[in-house]
Design a protein around this motif. Structure first.
Motif, short mmCIF file in Angstrom:
data_model
loop_
_atom_site.label_atom_id
_atom_site.label_comp_id
_atom_site.label_asym_id
_atom_site.label_seq_id
_atom_site.Cartn_x
_atom_site.Cartn_y
_atom_site.Cartn_z
N GLY A 132 40.61 42.51 22.04
CA GLY A 132 39.88 41.67 21.11
C GLY A 132 40.43 41.72 19.70
O GLY A 132 39.88 41.09 18.80
N ARG A 133 41.53 42.49 19.50
CA ARG A 133 42.17 42.62 18.20
C ARG A 133 41.17 43.08 17.13
O ARG A 133 41.15 42.57 16.01
CB ARG A 133 42.82 41.30 17.78
N LEU A 134 40.35 44.09 17.49
CA LEU A 134 39.34 44.59 16.55
C LEU A 134 39.81 45.83 15.81
O LEU A 134 39.29 46.16 14.74
CB LEU A 134 38.04 44.90 17.31
N THR A 135 40.77 46.55 16.38
CA THR A 135 41.35 47.77 15.80
C THR A 135 40.28 48.67 15.21
O THR A 135 39.33 49.04 15.87
CB THR A 135 42.43 47.40 14.75
N GLU A 136 40.41 49.03 13.90
CA GLU A 136 39.45 49.98 13.31
C GLU A 136 38.05 49.40 13.16
O GLU A 136 37.07 50.14 13.04
CB GLU A 136 39.97 50.46 11.94
N ALA A 137 37.91 48.08 13.21
CA ALA A 137 36.59 47.45 13.08
C ALA A 137 35.71 47.74 14.30
O ALA A 137 34.49 47.58 14.24
CB ALA A 137 36.74 45.95 12.90
N TYR A 138 36.32 48.17 15.39
CA TYR A 138 35.58 48.44 16.63
C TYR A 138 34.49 49.48 16.40
O TYR A 138 33.45 49.46 17.06
CB TYR A 138 36.56 48.91 17.69
N ASP A 139 34.71 50.39 15.47
CA ASP A 139 33.73 51.44 15.20
C ASP A 139 32.95 51.19 13.91
O ASP A 139 32.35 52.11 13.36
CB ASP A 139 34.43 52.80 15.15
N SER A 146 33.18 39.09 10.92
CA SER A 146 33.19 37.65 10.72
C SER A 146 32.73 36.98 12.00
O SER A 146 32.62 37.63 13.06
CB SER A 146 34.60 37.17 10.37
N GLN A 147 32.48 35.67 11.95
CA GLN A 147 32.08 34.95 13.15
C GLN A 147 33.17 35.03 14.23
O GLN A 147 32.87 35.21 15.41
CB GLN A 147 31.80 33.48 12.82
N GLY A 148 34.42 34.90 13.80
CA GLY A 148 35.50 34.97 14.77
C GLY A 148 35.59 36.32 15.45
O GLY A 148 35.85 36.41 16.65
N MET A 149 35.37 37.41 14.70
CA MET A 149 35.41 38.75 15.28
C MET A 149 34.28 38.94 16.28
O MET A 149 34.47 39.54 17.34
CB MET A 149 35.33 39.79 14.16
#
Length: 238
Positions: A132-139, A146-149
């Motif tokens: 999902g290309r979330l990297t560090e945002a996953y935690d 954002s809406q896209g995330m």
């Protein structure tokens, strides 16, 4: 795989109080007042293995209501609806996501709600961050996304669950160009292995990439159905 979606005279109604707030039937009876609006009514169609269908129509035509019926979020108030096969759905950017939880916690929760054990959910969804290309945002809490995330998180979890029926309601329009390619490929893969894809939205070029058929809805009624280009042209002509 023997995925199936069959509707015979299906309808779903909403009850509103005098302030136009949605209320339950019980509350409507207690208040002795209220209006009834049918989200969809007398809708009949059948989808089988390998079908990819777009729901077309103006805002308020019943597209979202129909998707929620297929997903089991709503129950029909009339008619008969049969859905056979495990469904993965993205019915809104927020659907199923709790803003106070992190992306990882939301992914595990969605897996459990889909029928996995906690252990299965943790194991199966371990790679959601990378895909999902979330990297560090996953935690981080989803409230910071954002809406896209949020859409990428929900889509990646749905893909991991390997649905036989994929339901999309405009959320793919919140995705960036590269991830649209991912969702298009995911939809085509489901169709190729005998599943069903039902997608609603206003981005006709994108829908045409993975939908070969379409249903045209207007004011809660099914106007016509057929090949995507024919139905789209009928809609634009109106």
């Amino acid at each position: 795989m023997s995925a199936l979606v069959r509707a015979e005279g299906v309808g779903a109604r909403f009850l509103f109080d005098r302030q136009r707030r949605v209320v339950t039937p019980a509350l409507a009876r207690l208040r002795r007042r209220g209006d009834v609006t049918w989200g969809v009514r007398h809708v009949s169609f059948a989808l089988g293995p390998g079908d990819s269908v777009a729901l077309l129509g103006p805002s308020g035509s019943g597209k979202t209501t129909l998707l929620r019926l297929i997903a089991g979020v709503l129950g029909p108030d009339e008619g008969e609806l049969e859905v056979r096969g495990r469904a993965g759905s993205l019915l809104s950017i927020e659907a199923g996501l709790m803003s106070t939880l992190t992306g990882r916690e939301n992914a595990q929760l969605l897996g459990v709600l889909a029928g996995m054990t906690r252990r299965e959910s943790r194991a199966a969804l371990a790679g959601v961050s990378e895909r999902g290309r979330l990297t560090e945002a996953y935690d981080r809490p989803v409230s910071s996304y954002s809406q896209g995330m949020r859409a990428r998180l929900g889509l990646t979890v749905a893909e991991e669950l390997e649905p036989e029926i994929l339901l999309l309601d405009e959320v793919h329009e919140a995705l960036d160009h590269s991830f649209r390619t991912v969702i298009t490929g995911h939809a085509r893969a489901i169709v190729e292995r005998g599943g069903i894809v039902v997608a609603a939205g206003h981005d006709h070029p994108l829908l045409r990439e993975f939908c070969t058929k379409a249903l045209l809805l207007r004011e809660g009624s099914l106007v016509t159905e057929g090949p995507f280009d024919d139905v789209r042209d009928a809609y634009l002509a109106q």
